[in-house]
Motif scaffolding. Structure first.
Motif, short mmCIF file in Angstrom:
data_model
loop_
_atom_site.label_atom_id
_atom_site.label_comp_id
_atom_site.label_asym_id
_atom_site.label_seq_id
_atom_site.Cartn_x
_atom_site.Cartn_y
_atom_site.Cartn_z
N SER A 19 0.83 -1.21 0.00
CA SER A 19 0.00 0.00 0.00
C SER A 19 0.86 1.25 0.00
O SER A 19 0.44 2.30 -0.49
CB SER A 19 -0.97 -0.01 1.18
N SER A 20 2.08 1.17 0.51
CA SER A 20 2.95 2.35 0.51
C SER A 20 3.49 2.62 -0.90
O SER A 20 3.94 3.72 -1.18
CB SER A 20 4.11 2.16 1.49
N LEU B 104 1.60 2.43 -3.66
CA LEU B 104 0.53 2.98 -4.49
C LEU B 104 0.66 4.49 -4.59
O LEU B 104 1.02 5.18 -3.64
CB LEU B 104 -0.83 2.62 -3.91
N SER B 105 0.33 5.00 -5.76
CA SER B 105 0.36 6.44 -5.98
C SER B 105 -1.04 6.88 -6.37
O SER B 105 -1.69 6.29 -7.22
CB SER B 105 1.33 6.78 -7.11
N PHE B 106 -1.50 7.93 -5.76
CA PHE B 106 -2.84 8.46 -6.04
C PHE B 106 -2.77 9.76 -6.83
O PHE B 106 -3.71 10.52 -6.87
CB PHE B 106 -3.60 8.66 -4.72
N GLU B 107 -1.63 10.00 -7.46
CA GLU B 107 -1.44 11.22 -8.24
C GLU B 107 -2.29 11.14 -9.50
O GLU B 107 -2.35 10.13 -10.18
CB GLU B 107 0.04 11.35 -8.60
N ASN B 108 -2.94 12.26 -9.85
CA ASN B 108 -3.78 12.33 -11.04
C ASN B 108 -3.08 13.22 -12.07
O ASN B 108 -2.82 14.39 -11.82
CB ASN B 108 -5.15 12.90 -10.68
#
Length: 112
Positions: free
Chosen positions: A12-13, A15-19
């Motif tokens: 989970s660390s 993962l990137s949630f950048e859009n």
């Protein structure tokens, strides 16, 4: 040995949630200027009208293109060698004629 919960935390660390907004020209500049317009103008490459260079060809030229296109690689190389030999022979003939013209004084300008 790592605990099973510890492995989930690690994944989970990562993962990137950048859009990323790909519509912005500042973020995604055009690599080669003019390519987008060129590609847009040729969306449908199959057209009924012949290209501009084809319009200037006569039927003899088109037949020669078809003949050259049907040759094998070896036959095409033989044709090219024949053209090179012909160009060499023409060069020799031109040299002889220029020498002949020089000796006959036909290349000199008339004196006033």
């Amino acid at each position: 040995m790592a605990s099973p919960n510890g492995g989930d935390d690690f994944e989970s660390s990562l993962l990137s949630f950048e859009n990323l907004d790909r519509a912005s020209p500042d973020l995604w500049p055009e690599q080669l200027p003019g390519v987008a317009e060129f590609a847009a103008s040729y969306k449908n490459p199959i057209t009924n009208s012949p290209p501009k260079w084809m319009a200037e060809l006569e039927s003899e030229d088109i037949e020669m293109l078809k003949e050259l296109g049907s040759l094998t690689t070896a036959n095409l190389m033989e044709k090219v060698k024949g053209l090179q030999n012909l160009a060499y022979q023409l060069g020799l003939e031109e040299s002889r004629e220029m020498t002949r013209g020089k000796f006959l004084n036909i290349l000199e300008r008339p004196k006033k």
